[in-house]
Design an enzyme around this catalytic site. Structure first.
Site, mmCIF file in Angstrom:
data_model
loop_
_atom_site.group_PDB
_atom_site.id
_atom_site.type_symbol
_atom_site.label_atom_id
_atom_site.label_comp_id
_atom_site.label_asym_id
_atom_site.label_seq_id
_atom_site.Cartn_x
_atom_site.Cartn_y
_atom_site.Cartn_z
ATOM 1 C CG ASP A 13 -1.940 1.065 1.234
ATOM 2 O OD1 ASP A 13 -2.370 1.484 0.141
ATOM 3 O OD2 ASP A 13 -2.307 1.519 2.332
ATOM 4 C CG ASP A 15 -2.343 7.468 0.693
ATOM 5 O OD1 ASP A 15 -1.349 8.121 0.354
ATOM 6 O OD2 ASP A 15 -3.443 7.550 0.120
ATOM 7 C CG ASP A 209 -2.232 2.180 6.431
ATOM 8 O OD1 ASP A 209 -2.558 1.730 5.298
ATOM 9 O OD2 ASP A 209 -2.613 3.290 6.838
#
Length: 269
Positions: A13, A15, A209
């Protein structure tokens, strides 16, 4: 950690894993250098739909990280691919950023503000009350509602902001229709990511996250699910989910560390 380091492919990922806003997160440079140095296949796979792979590449370059454009794949590209296969030559009313518009154009999908086949919603500055009203009218007239991704929020340097699922919610509520979301954890996007890497799921890890997109995507798609605490998820918020990542790390910078550092990082996480 040894099992993670032995993987052939890494889906990451962006961000909350690689950066926050315009700030590169600690350890990212070392992690990317390790990926290149070990000859790993890797893909930055993001649910953000507003930027093209080229723009994401340039964003990282401004932060001091040089990564080839081929290492990026977005929910906008996944959405365009899905619509292009489902209904070649279709049209759409689009709420979103330039990356989404460009992906749809490249897939042969035309923009239609009169009688579209689809209403496609991502994140972008053209999201406002008027565009919501237009979207509602089109969906009530028969257009199918598509969301680029299921993220409710997105981390930025200024704090948490609404993301695609939160933006789609008013349209769903007003029309009593449920959107179809293409991005993570949809297996369509995960399979495409693995195809781009050219590896099997058991030979790949997903690093993210978010429990509700990245980690569940890894579990359901057979990838090694690795959570980093550099984004929106904390150890406390993990407890609300009935599933777990295999490893929980402070950040991707933990991965290239030597064995002693790795053990300490996993324990403290």
């Amino acid at each position: 950690m040894k099992s993670l380091r032995s993987k052939k492919g890494f889906i990451c990922d962006m961000d909350g894993v690689i950066y926050h806003g315009d700030r590169l997160l600690p350890g990212v440079k070392e992690f990317v250098e390790w990926l290149y140095g070990e000859g790993k296949k890797f893909l930055f796979l993001t649910n953000a739909s507003g930027c093209s792979p080229k723009e994401l590449q340039q964003k990282l370059r401004r932060m001091g990280l040089d990564v080839d454009e081929s290492h990026f794949y977005t929910s906008a590209l996944a959405t365009a691919k899905f619509l292009g296969r489902q209904n070649p030559g279709c049209s759409a009313f689009v709420i979103g950023g330039p990356g989404l518009f460009n992906a749809l154009y490249d897939a042969g999908i035309t923009i239609n503000n009169v009688n579209p086949d689809y209403v496609v919603v991502g994140e972008g500055s053209n999201y406002n009350y008027d565009s919501i009203c237009q979207a509602v009218r089109f969906v009530l007239s028969g257009a199918k509602l598509i969301g680029t991704n299921t993220d409710i929020t997105c981390p930025t340097e200024q704090g948490i902001i609404p993301a695609c699922r939160a933006l789609v919610a008013p349209i769903e509520a007003a029309t009593n229709k449920t959107a179809y979301f293409v991005g993570k954890p949809n297996p369509l996007m995960m399979r495409t990511g693995l195809q781009i890497l050219g590896v099997h799921s058991e030979d790949a890890a997903i690093i993210g996250d978010r429990m509700d997109t990245d980690i569940i995507a890894g579990i359901e798609s057979g990838l090694d699910p690795i959570l980093v605490l550099s984004g929106v998820t904390s150890r406390q918020s993990m407890e609300q989910y009935p599933y777990r990542p295999r490893l929980t790390l402070n950040g991707v910078g933990d991965i290239p560390h030597d064995e002693a550092q790795q053990k300490l990082s996993v324990l403290t996480a």
